[in-house]
Design a protein around this motif. Sequence first.
Motif, mmCIF file in Angstrom:
data_model
loop_
_atom_site.group_PDB
_atom_site.id
_atom_site.type_symbol
_atom_site.label_atom_id
_atom_site.label_comp_id
_atom_site.label_asym_id
_atom_site.label_seq_id
_atom_site.Cartn_x
_atom_site.Cartn_y
_atom_site.Cartn_z
ATOM 1 N N ARG A 1 42.580 37.601 55.203
ATOM 2 C CA ARG A 1 43.815 37.277 53.996
ATOM 3 C C ARG A 1 43.543 35.680 54.540
ATOM 4 O O ARG A 1 43.479 35.255 53.625
ATOM 5 N N GLU A 2 44.671 35.433 55.807
ATOM 6 C CA GLU A 2 44.440 33.176 55.385
ATOM 7 C C GLU A 2 42.991 32.823 56.085
ATOM 8 O O GLU A 2 42.979 31.911 56.086
ATOM 9 N N HIS B 1 50.577 33.510 50.037
ATOM 10 C CA HIS B 1 50.325 34.397 51.132
ATOM 11 C C HIS B 1 51.304 35.702 51.141
ATOM 12 O O HIS B 1 51.123 36.588 51.764
ATOM 13 N N ARG C 1 52.364 45.117 54.602
ATOM 14 C CA ARG C 1 51.071 43.741 54.947
ATOM 15 C C ARG C 1 51.003 43.385 55.870
ATOM 16 O O ARG C 1 51.685 43.563 56.761
ATOM 17 N N GLY D 1 49.940 40.614 57.975
ATOM 18 C CA GLY D 1 49.828 39.483 57.933
ATOM 19 C C GLY D 1 50.317 39.310 59.443
ATOM 20 O O GLY D 1 50.693 40.277 60.353
#
Length: 406
Positions: free
Chosen positions: A235-236, A288, A347, A349
């Motif tokens: 993701r990031e 995001h 999610r 994250g």
Amino acid sequence: MFTGNVQEIGTVVAVDEARIAVSAPRAAAGAPGSICLNGVGLTVLQTAYETQLLEAGLSAETRRRSTLDQIRPGTRVNVETPLALGDPLAGHLVQGNVDAVGKIVRIDDEGVARRLWIKPPERFLPLVVAKGQIAIDGVSLTVAEVSRDRFSVALIPLTLRATTLSELSVGDRVNLEPDLVVRLVRRRVPDLARSVTEAVATLPWAGRLSGGRGVEQALAQLAAGGAVMIWDPDREGEGDVVFAGARLRPEAFTFLLTQVCGHPTVPCAPEVLDRLEIGPVPGPGDRHGTRPHIPVDLASGTGTGVSAAERAATVRRLAHPDARPADFLRPGHVFPLAARPGGLAERAGHTEATVAMCVAAGLPPVGVCCEVMNPDGTMAGAADLEIAALRWGLPLLDVADLGKHL
């Protein structure tokens, strides 16, 4: 033998099962016996100076083992003629033997430069060494970082201008050839990489951990007031140091500010923020999908709320089950984030991972996470995170592993 120093960009004019014709004026003028096209060494069948074309032979084996299986007329290709005796070695020794085909999984713009993240076949990754050499589509490059299932290379403006690598997009396939020296060493000492990995894995609380046992160790450290490092390559591409909010000490917050150097935030279960009447920050949020809420300070504090001790006290109060809305001033200097109600399943994250770990450790669903930054202000990559985890004595977990075992 080649060097990975692309001499020109050619254009495919025609291709069939046995031949490929390329418009490459410089290469055609030299009438070489072999040619390297996008990292694939081929035998030159004929050249035509007048038309600036060269023809090279293609075999079924070559097509099967490289990206030449999908090449079409009009495709631009990196072209290099063979290294001659006395020529300078501008890149590194490249044989033109493609070992694997990788996939571009991420592209980061870094000012005038660009970083490519490439996912190769699992069998190829042990041949990739951070700060070692690799040929990608025939271009000699230095490996920037190596993570669990991918690696990155940095492209400077000259490389972007002089090769076709500037034309790559996420999902594109590229030809890969490892450094010849690394290949020979791995064959001579085949268990070297595995031995090092196994040795690091025996460290009980530091370095990369994985699987259910690794998650258990990390949760034990979190419950005891220690920190855990988590990272998300998909993701990031960043790593965070995480503390449990209920166990946060002033010295831990000082560590985040002075050593980790990112932006400390406080992931919370959404019901906590609803109960404390801490609303969301207006606006669509970041790219995001993070959900920032109104920053707060502890109302009973006597200072500005900025010191490590005051911010740690604010976090501990957010995590306390008896906390009330009146306990906090708005706005303040502690930045809550709302985790998704579905947690990591909704999610994957850092926010959701922090809350999930706190809950799994038997603590209130409030934590602190802070991005790891390098001393030069850039975000820490995979190799930087592993070094930092060992230096700080922290377990390093992949968010995907947490999703499987929490």
